[in-house]
Motif scaffolding. Structure first.
Motif, PDB file in Angstrom:
ATOM      1  N   ASP A 124       9.224  14.322  -2.707  1.00  0.00           N
ATOM      2  CA  ASP A 124       9.497  14.217  -1.270  1.00  0.00           C
ATOM      3  C   ASP A 124       8.531  13.248  -0.597  1.00  0.00           C
ATOM      4  OD1 ASP A 124      11.580  15.972  -1.452  1.00  0.00           O
ATOM      5  OD2 ASP A 124      10.388  17.735  -0.849  1.00  0.00           O
ATOM      6  N   ARG A 125       7.235  13.401  -0.888  1.00  0.00           N
ATOM      7  CA  ARG A 125       6.238  12.489  -0.301  1.00  0.00           C
ATOM      8  C   ARG A 125       6.426  11.060  -0.817  1.00  0.00           C
ATOM      9  NH1 ARG A 125       1.866  14.407   2.461  1.00  0.00           N
ATOM     10  NH2 ARG A 125       1.617  16.673   2.566  1.00  0.00           N
ATOM     11  N   ALA A 126       6.800  10.945  -2.090  1.00  0.00           N
ATOM     12  CA  ALA A 126       7.028   9.623  -2.663  1.00  0.00           C
ATOM     13  C   ALA A 126       8.189   8.934  -1.962  1.00  0.00           C
ATOM     14  CB  ALA A 126       7.306   9.745  -4.166  1.00  0.00           C
ATOM     15  N   GLN A 127       9.272   9.696  -1.719  1.00  0.00           N
ATOM     16  CA  GLN A 127      10.428   9.099  -1.053  1.00  0.00           C
ATOM     17  C   GLN A 127      10.110   8.745   0.395  1.00  0.00           C
ATOM     18  OE1 GLN A 127      13.341   8.292  -2.665  1.00  0.00           O
ATOM     19  NE2 GLN A 127      13.611   7.140  -0.738  1.00  0.00           N
ATOM     20  N   GLN A 128       9.278   9.574   1.039  1.00  0.00           N
ATOM     21  CA  GLN A 128       8.879   9.292   2.421  1.00  0.00           C
ATOM     22  C   GLN A 128       8.109   7.976   2.496  1.00  0.00           C
ATOM     23  OE1 GLN A 128       6.436  12.341   4.210  1.00  0.00           O
ATOM     24  NE2 GLN A 128       6.351  11.303   6.193  1.00  0.00           N
ATOM     25  N   ALA A 129       7.194   7.766   1.547  1.00  0.00           N
ATOM     26  CA  ALA A 129       6.431   6.519   1.524  1.00  0.00           C
ATOM     27  C   ALA A 129       7.333   5.327   1.240  1.00  0.00           C
ATOM     28  CB  ALA A 129       5.312   6.607   0.480  1.00  0.00           C
ATOM     29  N   GLU A 130       8.303   5.507   0.325  1.00  0.00           N
ATOM     30  CA  GLU A 130       9.241   4.429   0.025  1.00  0.00           C
ATOM     31  C   GLU A 130      10.073   4.081   1.264  1.00  0.00           C
ATOM     32  OE1 GLU A 130       9.682   2.524  -2.419  1.00  0.00           O
ATOM     33  OE2 GLU A 130       8.973   3.444  -4.274  1.00  0.00           O
ATOM     34  N   ASP A 131      10.515   5.100   1.989  1.00  0.00           N
ATOM     35  CA  ASP A 131      11.322   4.863   3.188  1.00  0.00           C
ATOM     36  C   ASP A 131      10.509   4.117   4.247  1.00  0.00           C
ATOM     37  OD1 ASP A 131      13.415   6.146   1.991  1.00  0.00           O
ATOM     38  OD2 ASP A 131      13.101   8.069   3.018  1.00  0.00           O
ATOM     39  N   GLU A 132       9.246   4.490   4.429  1.00  0.00           N
ATOM     40  CA  GLU A 132       8.396   3.811   5.405  1.00  0.00           C
ATOM     41  C   GLU A 132       8.171   2.353   5.013  1.00  0.00           C
ATOM     42  OE1 GLU A 132       4.773   5.896   6.039  1.00  0.00           O
ATOM     43  OE2 GLU A 132       5.743   7.744   6.716  1.00  0.00           O
ATOM     44  N   LEU A 191       1.848   7.009  -6.505  1.00  0.00           N
ATOM     45  CA  LEU A 191       0.847   8.049  -6.715  1.00  0.00           C
ATOM     46  C   LEU A 191       1.449   9.431  -6.493  1.00  0.00           C
ATOM     47  CD1 LEU A 191      -2.127   8.777  -7.246  1.00  0.00           C
ATOM     48  CD2 LEU A 191      -2.513   8.577  -4.771  1.00  0.00           C
ATOM     49  N   GLU A 192       2.208   9.569  -5.414  1.00  0.00           N
ATOM     50  CA  GLU A 192       2.831  10.869  -5.135  1.00  0.00           C
ATOM     51  C   GLU A 192       3.839  11.237  -6.226  1.00  0.00           C
ATOM     52  OE1 GLU A 192       1.735  12.748  -3.031  1.00  0.00           O
ATOM     53  OE2 GLU A 192       0.882  11.612  -1.358  1.00  0.00           O
ATOM     54  N   ARG A 193       4.559  10.245  -6.712  1.00  0.00           N
ATOM     55  CA  ARG A 193       5.551  10.509  -7.752  1.00  0.00           C
ATOM     56  C   ARG A 193       4.881  10.944  -9.051  1.00  0.00           C
ATOM     57  NH1 ARG A 193       8.479   6.410  -6.726  1.00  0.00           N
ATOM     58  NH2 ARG A 193       9.998   7.574  -5.457  1.00  0.00           N
ATOM     59  N   SER A 194       3.742  10.306  -9.363  1.00  0.00           N
ATOM     60  CA  SER A 194       3.018  10.698 -10.582  1.00  0.00           C
ATOM     61  C   SER A 194       2.436  12.098 -10.459  1.00  0.00           C
ATOM     62  CB  SER A 194       1.896   9.692 -10.871  1.00  0.00           C
ATOM     63  OG  SER A 194       0.902   9.747  -9.857  1.00  0.00           O
ATOM     64  N   ALA A 195       2.216  12.520  -9.208  1.00  0.00           N
ATOM     65  CA  ALA A 195       1.698  13.874  -8.980  1.00  0.00           C
ATOM     66  C   ALA A 195       2.815  14.892  -8.892  1.00  0.00           C
ATOM     67  CB  ALA A 195       0.867  13.901  -7.693  1.00  0.00           C
ATOM     68  N   GLY A 196       4.050  14.417  -9.012  1.00  0.00           N
ATOM     69  CA  GLY A 196       5.177  15.332  -9.014  1.00  0.00           C
ATOM     70  C   GLY A 196       5.730  15.658  -7.644  1.00  0.00           C
ATOM     71  N   ASP A 197       5.278  14.978  -6.612  1.00  0.00           N
ATOM     72  CA  ASP A 197       5.766  15.255  -5.248  1.00  0.00           C
ATOM     73  C   ASP A 197       6.785  14.175  -4.871  1.00  0.00           C
ATOM     74  OD1 ASP A 197       6.167  15.802  -2.565  1.00  0.00           O
ATOM     75  OD2 ASP A 197       4.092  16.426  -2.227  1.00  0.00           O
ATOM     76  N   LEU A 249       0.829  -1.197   0.000  1.00  0.00           N
ATOM     77  CA  LEU A 249       0.000   0.000   0.000  1.00  0.00           C
ATOM     78  C   LEU A 249       0.867   1.251   0.000  1.00  0.00           C
ATOM     79  CD1 LEU A 249      -2.785   1.311   0.202  1.00  0.00           C
ATOM     80  CD2 LEU A 249      -2.609   1.131   2.692  1.00  0.00           C
ATOM     81  N   LEU A 250       1.939   1.237   0.803  1.00  0.00           N
ATOM     82  CA  LEU A 250       2.827   2.390   0.841  1.00  0.00           C
ATOM     83  C   LEU A 250       3.569   2.564  -0.481  1.00  0.00           C
ATOM     84  CD1 LEU A 250       4.323   2.104   4.437  1.00  0.00           C
ATOM     85  CD2 LEU A 250       2.805   3.884   3.572  1.00  0.00           C
ATOM     86  N   ARG A 251       3.906   1.455  -1.130  1.00  0.00           N
ATOM     87  CA  ARG A 251       4.577   1.567  -2.428  1.00  0.00           C
ATOM     88  C   ARG A 251       3.628   2.170  -3.473  1.00  0.00           C
ATOM     89  NH1 ARG A 251       9.353  -0.551  -1.558  1.00  0.00           N
ATOM     90  NH2 ARG A 251       9.618  -2.443  -0.300  1.00  0.00           N
TER      91      ARG A 251
END
Length: 264
Positions: free
Chosen positions: A238-246, A230-236, A223-225
């Motif tokens: 930082d949020r994408a990397q945060q989700a990947e790290d979690e 989703l965040e990466r496709s939206a251009g964010d 789910l986090l991946r």
């Protein structure tokens, strides 16, 4: 298959049906879906207690190979009411725990190899049972009634136990420690009963199940991946990397917890 109300007849072998305690009440059979003992139904202790209280010195309790000490208290009840205790020699048992525990806590009448039990029973049933029947102790009667889970089970429990800090694995109610019991025994006010060994085994199983549930929850990181994608496709980014790290952190925790659960 026995049914409640059937009379006990000579030469008849009764086997408890699944999920029912087999009890004796006077000269009749009683089937009960009452509280489990040792996390089990049918259990031997309720049968032995009811037989001891109903038939006294006419009872011969036989204990064979098995794990833990589930039958010890019932065998004690038989002896207390004047019956005989026969135990398989632990040296020849597939699992010596149960007969070994009985030998430590009960003054058994016969401890013999498995091949000797049947001939011994033939000898014993040919003997005349004592005519004098000793009155069962109030302690045994109170515990039997408490184990049936009747409406007044709490009153019965107060007569024989003291509150402990432990919780019943079956209903999560408070467990009471039975006074004077050897080995130690516990019972809750709804009637569930445990020896110290069976309680530890059930709690260990519950702990393992909880740990596996935690492993499953930690492994559900997809789910986090998806959130990261989703965040990466939206251009964010930082949020994408945060989700990947979690997600990565959850994976590490799941592997660590799994190694603890699977450790010998």
């Amino acid at each position: 298959m026995p049914a409640s109300g059937h009379a006990i007849r000579p030469g008849r072998i009764l086997v408890a049906p699944p999920d029912h305690h087999l009890l004796l009440q006077g000269e009749m059979v009683l089937l009960s879906r009452g509280p489990r003992e040792h996390h089990t139904r049918p259990a031997v202790d309720p049968l032995f207690r009811s037989a001891a209280l109903s038939q006294g010195p006419r009872v011969i309790g036989v204990l064979l190979s098995g794990g833990l000490d589930d039958d010890t208290a019932g065998l004690q009840a038989i002896k207390q009411c004047g019956g005989l205790a026969v135990v398989q020699d632990p040296d020849g048992a597939e699992d010596p725990c149960m007969p070994g525990a009985a030998l430590q806590a009960v003054e058994v009448d016969h401890c013999v190899p498995l091949a000797r039990i049947a001939p011994l029973l033939v000898e014993l049933v040919r003997q005349t049972a004592p005519a004098t029947v000793a009155a069962p102790s109030p302690h045994l009667v109170h515990e039997h009634l408490a184990g049936l889970g009747a409406d007044n089970a709490m009153d019965e429990l107060r007569q024989i136990g003291v509150p402990s800090t432990l919780a019943c694995p079956d209903c999560k109610g408070a467990l009471w420690e039975i006074q004077g019991a050897h080995p130690p025994r516990y019972r809750c006010h709804t009637g569930h009963g445990f020896s110290l060994r069976s309680l530890a085994a059930v709690q260990q199983e519950a702990t393992e199940n909880a740990l596996w549930s935690a492993v499953r929850a930690l492994q559900e990181k997809e789910l986090l991946r998806k959130v990261a994608a989703l965040e990466r496709s939206a251009g964010d980014e930082d949020r994408a990397q945060q989700a990947e790290d979690e997600a990565g952190s959850l994976g590490d925790q799941a592997r660590m917890l799994r190694s603890l659960v699977e450790r010998p």
